[in-house]
Design a protein around this motif. Structure first.
Motif, PDB file in Angstrom:
ATOM      1  N   TYR A 198       0.865  -1.180   0.000  1.00  0.00           N
ATOM      2  CA  TYR A 198       0.000   0.000   0.000  1.00  0.00           C
ATOM      3  C   TYR A 198       0.899   1.227   0.000  1.00  0.00           C
ATOM      4  CZ  TYR A 198      -3.893   3.069   1.153  1.00  0.00           C
ATOM      5  OH  TYR A 198      -4.847   4.053   1.114  1.00  0.00           O
ATOM      6  N   GLU A 199       0.946   1.906  -1.134  1.00  0.00           N
ATOM      7  CA  GLU A 199       1.883   3.031  -1.264  1.00  0.00           C
ATOM      8  C   GLU A 199       1.271   4.304  -0.701  1.00  0.00           C
ATOM      9  OE1 GLU A 199       4.139   3.605  -5.001  1.00  0.00           O
ATOM     10  OE2 GLU A 199       3.214   5.583  -5.025  1.00  0.00           O
ATOM     11  N   LEU A 200       1.931   4.870   0.322  1.00  0.00           N
ATOM     12  CA  LEU A 200       1.463   6.140   0.880  1.00  0.00           C
ATOM     13  C   LEU A 200       2.052   7.309   0.115  1.00  0.00           C
ATOM     14  CD1 LEU A 200       1.782   5.297   4.667  1.00  0.00           C
ATOM     15  CD2 LEU A 200      -0.323   5.671   3.410  1.00  0.00           C
ATOM     16  N   ASP A 201       3.308   7.159  -0.274  1.00  0.00           N
ATOM     17  CA  ASP A 201       3.985   8.226  -1.002  1.00  0.00           C
ATOM     18  C   ASP A 201       5.278   7.649  -1.547  1.00  0.00           C
ATOM     19  OD1 ASP A 201       4.712  10.669  -2.026  1.00  0.00           O
ATOM     20  OD2 ASP A 201       5.599  11.394  -0.158  1.00  0.00           O
ATOM     21  N   ALA A 202       5.650   8.063  -2.751  1.00  0.00           N
ATOM     22  CA  ALA A 202       6.936   7.630  -3.264  1.00  0.00           C
ATOM     23  C   ALA A 202       7.561   8.724  -4.115  1.00  0.00           C
ATOM     24  CB  ALA A 202       6.781   6.338  -4.076  1.00  0.00           C
ATOM     25  N   THR A 203       7.156   9.978  -3.861  1.00  0.00           N
ATOM     26  CA  THR A 203       7.705  11.056  -4.679  1.00  0.00           C
ATOM     27  C   THR A 203       9.198  11.223  -4.442  1.00  0.00           C
ATOM     28  OG1 THR A 203       6.861  12.501  -2.975  1.00  0.00           O
ATOM     29  CG2 THR A 203       5.637  12.444  -5.020  1.00  0.00           C
ATOM     30  N   LYS A 204       9.629  10.975  -3.211  1.00  0.00           N
ATOM     31  CA  LYS A 204      11.069  11.058  -2.944  1.00  0.00           C
ATOM     32  C   LYS A 204      11.505   9.736  -2.337  1.00  0.00           C
ATOM     33  CE  LYS A 204      14.468  14.260  -1.111  1.00  0.00           C
ATOM     34  NZ  LYS A 204      14.672  14.475   0.318  1.00  0.00           N
ATOM     35  N   GLU A 205      11.205   9.581  -1.045  1.00  0.00           N
ATOM     36  CA  GLU A 205      11.415   8.260  -0.460  1.00  0.00           C
ATOM     37  C   GLU A 205      10.123   7.466  -0.611  1.00  0.00           C
ATOM     38  OE1 GLU A 205      13.759   7.655   3.284  1.00  0.00           O
ATOM     39  OE2 GLU A 205      13.531   9.827   3.348  1.00  0.00           O
ATOM     40  N   ILE A 206      10.212   6.172  -0.338  1.00  0.00           N
ATOM     41  CA  ILE A 206       9.024   5.326  -0.467  1.00  0.00           C
ATOM     42  C   ILE A 206       8.430   5.120   0.923  1.00  0.00           C
ATOM     43  CG2 ILE A 206       8.176   3.079  -1.225  1.00  0.00           C
ATOM     44  CD1 ILE A 206      10.876   2.958  -2.876  1.00  0.00           C
ATOM     45  N   TYR A 207       7.152   5.438   1.060  1.00  0.00           N
ATOM     46  CA  TYR A 207       6.491   5.258   2.347  1.00  0.00           C
ATOM     47  C   TYR A 207       5.319   4.301   2.215  1.00  0.00           C
ATOM     48  CZ  TYR A 207       9.256   9.225   3.747  1.00  0.00           C
ATOM     49  OH  TYR A 207      10.308  10.050   4.015  1.00  0.00           O
ATOM     50  N   GLY A 208       5.207   3.419   3.213  1.00  0.00           N
ATOM     51  CA  GLY A 208       4.108   2.463   3.226  1.00  0.00           C
ATOM     52  C   GLY A 208       3.742   2.150   4.655  1.00  0.00           C
ATOM     53  N   PRO A 209       2.869   1.160   4.865  1.00  0.00           N
ATOM     54  CA  PRO A 209       2.413   0.879   6.225  1.00  0.00           C
ATOM     55  C   PRO A 209       3.534   0.328   7.108  1.00  0.00           C
ATOM     56  CG  PRO A 209       1.407  -0.615   4.634  1.00  0.00           C
ATOM     57  CD  PRO A 209       2.207   0.351   3.847  1.00  0.00           C
ATOM     58  N   ALA A 210       3.532   0.778   8.359  1.00  0.00           N
ATOM     59  CA  ALA A 210       4.499   0.263   9.319  1.00  0.00           C
ATOM     60  C   ALA A 210       4.038  -1.094   9.823  1.00  0.00           C
ATOM     61  CB  ALA A 210       4.649   1.229  10.485  1.00  0.00           C
ATOM     62  N   LYS A 211       4.977  -1.818  10.369  1.00  0.00           N
ATOM     63  CA  LYS A 211       4.661  -3.109  10.973  1.00  0.00           C
ATOM     64  C   LYS A 211       3.613  -2.917  12.072  1.00  0.00           C
ATOM     65  CE  LYS A 211       6.924  -6.816  13.519  1.00  0.00           C
ATOM     66  NZ  LYS A 211       8.114  -7.174  14.293  1.00  0.00           N
ATOM     67  N   GLY A 212       2.589  -3.752  12.052  1.00  0.00           N
ATOM     68  CA  GLY A 212       1.587  -3.680  13.119  1.00  0.00           C
ATOM     69  C   GLY A 212       0.615  -2.531  12.994  1.00  0.00           C
ATOM     70  N   SER A 213       0.720  -1.735  11.935  1.00  0.00           N
ATOM     71  CA  SER A 213      -0.175  -0.586  11.821  1.00  0.00           C
ATOM     72  C   SER A 213      -1.565  -1.043  11.401  1.00  0.00           C
ATOM     73  CB  SER A 213       0.364   0.402  10.805  1.00  0.00           C
ATOM     74  OG  SER A 213       0.335  -0.173   9.522  1.00  0.00           O
ATOM     75  N   PHE A 214      -2.524  -0.152  11.534  1.00  0.00           N
ATOM     76  CA  PHE A 214      -3.885  -0.591  11.272  1.00  0.00           C
ATOM     77  C   PHE A 214      -4.162  -0.690   9.776  1.00  0.00           C
ATOM     78  CE2 PHE A 214      -7.787   1.821  10.279  1.00  0.00           C
ATOM     79  CZ  PHE A 214      -7.262   3.052   9.926  1.00  0.00           C
ATOM     80  N   VAL A 215      -3.355  -0.014   8.963  1.00  0.00           N
ATOM     81  CA  VAL A 215      -3.487  -0.202   7.517  1.00  0.00           C
ATOM     82  C   VAL A 215      -3.065  -1.630   7.145  1.00  0.00           C
ATOM     83  CG1 VAL A 215      -2.611   0.510   5.279  1.00  0.00           C
ATOM     84  CG2 VAL A 215      -3.245   2.236   6.954  1.00  0.00           C
ATOM     85  N   ALA A 216      -2.023  -2.115   7.827  1.00  0.00           N
ATOM     86  CA  ALA A 216      -1.601  -3.494   7.573  1.00  0.00           C
ATOM     87  C   ALA A 216      -2.736  -4.464   7.913  1.00  0.00           C
ATOM     88  CB  ALA A 216      -0.358  -3.816   8.392  1.00  0.00           C
ATOM     89  N   ALA A 217      -3.398  -4.217   9.037  1.00  0.00           N
ATOM     90  CA  ALA A 217      -4.524  -5.071   9.425  1.00  0.00           C
ATOM     91  C   ALA A 217      -5.647  -4.977   8.390  1.00  0.00           C
ATOM     92  CB  ALA A 217      -5.040  -4.659  10.803  1.00  0.00           C
TER      93      ALA A 217
END
Lengths: 360, 378
Positions: free
Chosen positions: B259-278
């Motif tokens: 699940y891509e949150l942002d990748a304009t510069k660095e790549i950001y996605g859900p953290a371990k254990g986060s509710f998006v992961a769930a």
């Protein structure tokens, strides 16, 4: 000192208002007081909620003077005027006084026009302290003082103490040593701040808000604790204007004039740092006022610290309250931005008008 | 205002949305340009830092949040996850007692909130709680909201008393508010919330670290405004929707999903254990997460070796398209890029911890399984 008297007495030269003002410090002081009072009135009268000026005056008379007026206002209006706006305006005023006086003292002491209250690591120390307080998962609040305020205060003083002690043992001349050590320690603390912020998670916003500075968290209790420190310290600096005048001539000349250079330097550094630390603990890092206000005053009245210090206090107070009011009305933008936006063009304009050479 | 410039909308969005990255970047610029002609030695350092802080902002998220995801709802064994219904707080609505005032509630940051009577002038300053209030029929008592509160339409017409990092205490007092509902975990500045409390305004702080917590918060908000039964009705419907979705995706293969949150510069996605992961697990995917609950950024190498089979674009609203993803250097080797399994999702619905969460989950499920036919929502 420049040829001030000559300019004034030469009928062929048209003097600017700037030069005329130099000869009348009394009038400037009256104008300064007027500006402070005007800032106070405007600061209390305006906000995001409209309260009629009559009600504002009535509320103040009712609460502060104890007049038994018929209550024509809502309880909310009373809370807003007495518990939100008034402590906020007075906090801004006190912090403005403190930063301006501390800035003038540092500039005179270090004989450096770029000196400001934060020059000896105060800002980095306070910022690191506040950041550490934010990420510590302990919440303590005594008298509405959280860890942030306490750590910022302690951090600022600790940083200056470190700079002072490190610089004393070095081989450099005292002033050069102080400035360079301040720079080095400040950089180191800034690195610590960077790491703390990196580790701060969602608390980053709180740290960020502290770095920008502002008065929206002001309260009577905070003012009651920090206010006396700031005003008392500023008054003590004002009382030492003669020593600062001595330092302006150079440390050697000061010693010849009978100033106990080491002792006075230590005392003045201590006082200015204390004032700065107390100010940043309640306001965060508001920039620019401490740097520019003393210069503005000097451009008008010349370098005599006996005039510069009290007039800086008045101008600092009114500028800070005015800047805070503008910041509030524009939707709580950072007050440091406002002080810079007002102060910088004014400062530049004065610099261009100063005909005679400007000196510290 | 440009959507991408709006502040992160609530605690959980603050954690998972790509918005914080953008916001802090935008906010740091004016500061960096602040005129400081005679800046002291600390200034350049500090301002330099603020740029570095983009990273901090993005890795911020749930650093202090306990990763109390229900057992089995996350993790790598996705089928088990979906087979396990979430042990949510779903008391039957019929048993819910009508709230009686005066009432004392404990909020998500352990403050005791005393309400003398049912609030009639409610200020809600997180997008999720504003949605909740309108969803349970308390919308007509809401007198002001936060700047980011963009739903429902009726809420957008109310005056704003809060925005990123700010709360207008004076305006709230001036409105005569008798309850302020705010976001926890630093979403609204704790200092200003304390100031409100000191002025006698009750403040209810809401912060949910996981899916059951979101449902509990809806009930907490309902109790605070005297609409507990309506709130429990809502959470029961939401739980039914979650269970329905969970059943619909249980038997499907669970592709590795990024699940891509942002990748304009660095790549950001859900953290371990986060509710998006769930949520990804519930929606029928095997979530690719970071290795730590406090880290939100992915080195490209990690992502390449994790080899996503589906990439869901949470940043689609900011203009990211599958074509842009395909053109990124180094991304060509991923299975999702080769097969073209790159699909957008409505990030607001997915990451806002409010009443539309089930819509977000369904959106996510369809992004992961485009051929899935979902039954009508309960």
């Amino acid at each position: 000192m420049t040829a001030r008297g000559e300019v004034l007495r030469t009928p062929l030269v048209r003097t600017s208002w700037l030069e005329r003002a130099r000869g009348r410090p009394g009038r400037l002081a009256v104008a300064g007081f007027g500006a402070v009072v005007a800032a106070l009135v405007l600061g209390v009268a305006f906000g995001t909620v409209a309260i009629s000026p009559l009600d504002t005056v009535a509320i103040l008379a009712h609460r502060l003077l104890g007049l038994g007026l018929p209550v024509t206002w809502s309880p909310a209006a009373e809370t807003i005027v007495v518990d939100i706006r008034l402590p906020r305006v007075l906090s801004a005023m006190v912090v403005g006084v403190g930063l301006a006086v501390a800035g003038a003292a540092f500039q005179g002491l270090l004989r450096n026009p770029l000196a400001d209250p934060y020059v000896l690591g105060t800002a980095s120390g306070a910022a690191l302290g506040a950041a550490v307080a934010v990420i510590i998962p302990v919440r303590v609040a005594v008298l509405e003082f959280g860890l942030v305020q306490v750590f910022a205060f302690v951090g600022a003083l600790a940083a200056v103490a470190l700079v002072y002690n490190l610089s004393r043992t070095g081989p450099l001349a005292p002033l050069t040593g102080l400035l360079l050590t301040g720079y080095a320690v400040g950089s180191l603390l800034a690195a610590g701040l960077a790491m703390t912020m990196y580790l701060s998670g969602t608390n980053l916003r709180q740290i960020f808000a502290y770095l920008l500075g502002g008065f929206d968290g002001s309260s009577w209790l905070r003012l009651a604790v920090a206010g006396p420190l700031i005003l008392g310290g500023s008054a003590a600096i004002l009382a030492r204007a003669r020593s600062i005048n001595g330092f302006l001539l150079g440390e050697e000349s000061a010693a010849h004039l009978g100033v106990d250079v080491r002792r006075e330097r230590r005392i003045l550094l201590g006082l200015a740092s204390l004032v700065t630390a107390a100010a940043v603990s309640i306001s965060g890092l508001v920039g620019f006022v401490g740097l520019v206000v003393p210069h503005l005053v000097r451009l008008v009245v010349g370098p005599n610290a006996r005039r510069v210090l009290p007039l800086s206090a008045l101008l600092g107070a009114s500028l800070m309250v005015g800047a805070d009011l503008i910041a509030r009305l524009l939707g709580e933008i950072p007050v440091g931005v406002v002080t810079a936006v007002i102060g910088a063009p004014f400062f530049l304009a004065l610099l261009r008008r100063a005909r005679t050479g400007y000196e510290l | 205002m440009n959507r991408s410039a709006t502040p992160p909308t609530d605690p959980l969005e603050g954690s998972f949305d790509s918005a914080p990255a953008r916001v802090s970047r935008r906010r740091s610029r004016p500061v960096a340009r602040r005129p400081r002609p005679f800046a002291g030695p600390w200034v350049p350092r500090l301002l330099g830092l603020l740029v570095a802080l983009v990273v901090g902002a993005c890795t911020s998220g749930v650093a202090s949040t306990p990763a109390s995801i229900p057992p089995g709802a996350t993790g790598s064994v996705a089928p088990a996850a979906t087979a396990t219904p979430i042990p949510a707080a779903t008391p039957s609505p019929t048993l819910a007692p009508a709230a009686t005032f005066p009432l004392t509630l404990t909020d998500d940051e352990q403050n005791q909130v005393v309400l003398k009577a049912a609030p009639t002038k409610i200020v809600s300053i997180t997008p999720a709680t504003t949605e909740t209030l309108f969803a349970i029929g308390a919308g007509d008592r809401v007198v002001a909201t936060g700047e980011a509160d963009d739903y429902p339409a009726a809420a957008t017409k109310l005056p704003h008393v809060a925005s990123f990092g700010k709360v207008d205490v004076e305006k709230i007092v001036g409105l005569g508010a008798d309850l302020v509902i705010a976001g926890g975990n630093g979403f609204n500045p704790p200092e200003l919330l304390a100031k409100l409390r000191s002025l006698g305004v009750p403040v209810l702080v809401v912060y949910a670290p996981d899916l059951p917590g979101i449902l509990k918060d809806i009930e907490l908000v309902g109790d605070a405004v005297g609409d507990g039964p309506a709130a429990r009705g809502l959470t029961a419907r939401m739980q039914a929707g979650i269970d329905q979705l969970s059943a619909a995706t249980a038997a499907l293969p669970h592709p590795r999903t990024f699940y891509e949150l942002d990748a304009t510069k660095e790549i950001y996605g859900p953290a371990k254990g986060s509710f998006v992961a769930a949520e990804i697990a519930l929606a029928g995917g095997q979530p690719i997460t970071t290795t730590d609950p406090a880290i939100f950024s992915f080195p490209l190498e990690t992502l390449v070796s994790a080899d996503p089979e589906v990439i869901v674009l949470g940043d689609a609203a900011y203009g990211t398209t599958p074509e842009i993803v395909k053109a990124r250097p180094g991304w060509g080797g991923m299975t999702a890029v080769k097969t073209g399994a790159i699909r957008p999702a409505n990030d607001t619905l997915v990451t806002r911890p409010g009443p539309r969460l089930v819509e977000g989950l369904r959106d996510l499920a369809l992004a992961i399984h485009p051929d899935l036919v979902l039954p009508a929502a309960p």
